[in-house]
Design a protein around this motif. Sequence first.
Motif, PDB file in Angstrom:
ATOM      1  N   ASN A  44      -6.900   2.732   5.555  1.00 36.78           N
ATOM      2  CA  ASN A  44      -6.790   3.286   3.989  1.00 36.78           C
ATOM      3  C   ASN A  44      -5.356   3.507   3.618  1.00 36.78           C
ATOM      4  O   ASN A  44      -4.815   4.359   2.641  1.00 36.78           O
ATOM      5  CB  ASN A  44      -7.664   5.048   4.233  1.00 36.78           C
ATOM      6  CG  ASN A  44      -8.865   4.940   3.962  1.00 36.78           C
ATOM      7  OD1 ASN A  44      -9.510   4.008   3.681  1.00 36.78           O
ATOM      8  ND2 ASN A  44      -9.498   5.663   5.404  1.00 36.78           N
ATOM      9  N   ILE A  45      -4.492   3.181   4.534  1.00 33.21           N
ATOM     10  CA  ILE A  45      -3.605   3.581   4.230  1.00 33.21           C
ATOM     11  C   ILE A  45      -2.433   1.938   3.450  1.00 33.21           C
ATOM     12  O   ILE A  45      -2.932   1.009   3.338  1.00 33.21           O
ATOM     13  CB  ILE A  45      -2.082   3.538   5.683  1.00 33.21           C
ATOM     14  CG1 ILE A  45      -2.400   4.158   5.911  1.00 33.21           C
ATOM     15  CG2 ILE A  45      -0.654   3.522   5.292  1.00 33.21           C
ATOM     16  CD1 ILE A  45      -2.079   5.207   6.899  1.00 33.21           C
ATOM     17  N   SER A  46      -1.901   2.575   2.198  1.00 33.77           N
ATOM     18  CA  SER A  46      -1.209   0.623   1.764  1.00 33.77           C
ATOM     19  C   SER A  46      -0.551   0.593   2.004  1.00 33.77           C
ATOM     20  O   SER A  46       0.446   0.991   1.520  1.00 33.77           O
ATOM     21  CB  SER A  46      -1.855   1.230  -0.083  1.00 33.77           C
ATOM     22  OG  SER A  46      -1.109   0.026  -0.747  1.00 33.77           O
ATOM     23  N   PHE A  47      -0.036  -0.759   2.322  1.00 32.82           N
ATOM     24  CA  PHE A  47       1.407  -0.838   3.235  1.00 32.82           C
ATOM     25  C   PHE A  47       1.916  -2.219   2.525  1.00 32.82           C
ATOM     26  O   PHE A  47       0.855  -3.075   1.738  1.00 32.82           O
ATOM     27  CB  PHE A  47       1.601  -1.650   4.045  1.00 32.82           C
ATOM     28  CG  PHE A  47       0.498  -0.709   5.897  1.00 32.82           C
ATOM     29  CD1 PHE A  47       1.967   0.126   6.189  1.00 32.82           C
ATOM     30  CD2 PHE A  47      -0.352  -0.481   6.563  1.00 32.82           C
ATOM     31  CE1 PHE A  47       1.805   0.580   7.025  1.00 32.82           C
ATOM     32  CE2 PHE A  47      -0.838   0.428   7.592  1.00 32.82           C
ATOM     33  CZ  PHE A  47       0.354   0.713   7.558  1.00 32.82           C
ATOM     34  N   ASP A  48       2.365  -1.975   1.737  1.00 34.24           N
ATOM     35  CA  ASP A  48       4.224  -2.744   0.848  1.00 34.24           C
ATOM     36  C   ASP A  48       4.375  -3.713   1.901  1.00 34.24           C
ATOM     37  O   ASP A  48       4.974  -4.567   1.555  1.00 34.24           O
ATOM     38  CB  ASP A  48       4.868  -1.805   0.719  1.00 34.24           C
ATOM     39  CG  ASP A  48       4.500  -0.535  -0.319  1.00 34.24           C
ATOM     40  OD1 ASP A  48       3.392  -1.200  -1.468  1.00 34.24           O
ATOM     41  OD2 ASP A  48       4.767   0.416  -0.280  1.00 34.24           O
ATOM     42  N   ALA A  49       4.735  -3.540   3.371  1.00 38.01           N
ATOM     43  CA  ALA A  49       5.800  -4.259   4.112  1.00 38.01           C
ATOM     44  C   ALA A  49       4.678  -4.242   5.082  1.00 38.01           C
ATOM     45  O   ALA A  49       4.485  -3.656   5.843  1.00 38.01           O
ATOM     46  CB  ALA A  49       6.437  -4.187   3.996  1.00 38.01           C
TER      47      ALA A  49
END
Length: 170
Positions: free
Chosen positions: A65-70
């Motif tokens: 549920n965490i949106s990682f950018d990198a």
Amino acid sequence: MKYKSLLLLSLLLLTASLPSVAQQNSDITTFVLVRHAEKVDDSADPELSPEGYQRAERLAEMLQNISFDAVYSSDRIRTRETVRKIADQNSVEIVFYEPHETEEEVKRMLNSNTGKTVLVSGHSNTTPFFANELLGREHFADKFDESDYDNLLIITIAGGGESELLHLRY
């Protein structure tokens, strides 16, 4: 079981608060640091063991549920495989970094990811020192034990440089 329930509750609260915190202050950068999962042997560049693949799967489920950018990884099979599913879930490529060039890599990652959420997969002898560099202070005096695979470090850095560490086990 009680320990796992408490950990799950902590992660749920954290993941629920990350998007709202990021919306309130886009200068907050969040790093999630993990050591690679269990390896199949002690060769130079081993695959993950069956237990390691299970741990990597559990990590991906916990962080879904965490949106990682990198997503960063050292250029080793075990570190890449630990975070591959998370990178795929977020439609990002795994970017390689040099874990023994801590100061330079932290500067590069901070400059490229201000206000973003970043996952970094490293090693027992580099992840604690990478965390220290991000924190701007010595929190970890030594490397992680070679048999210790369940550290999950969440470091938030505000625009003014203030940093916080949440050290969980999974």
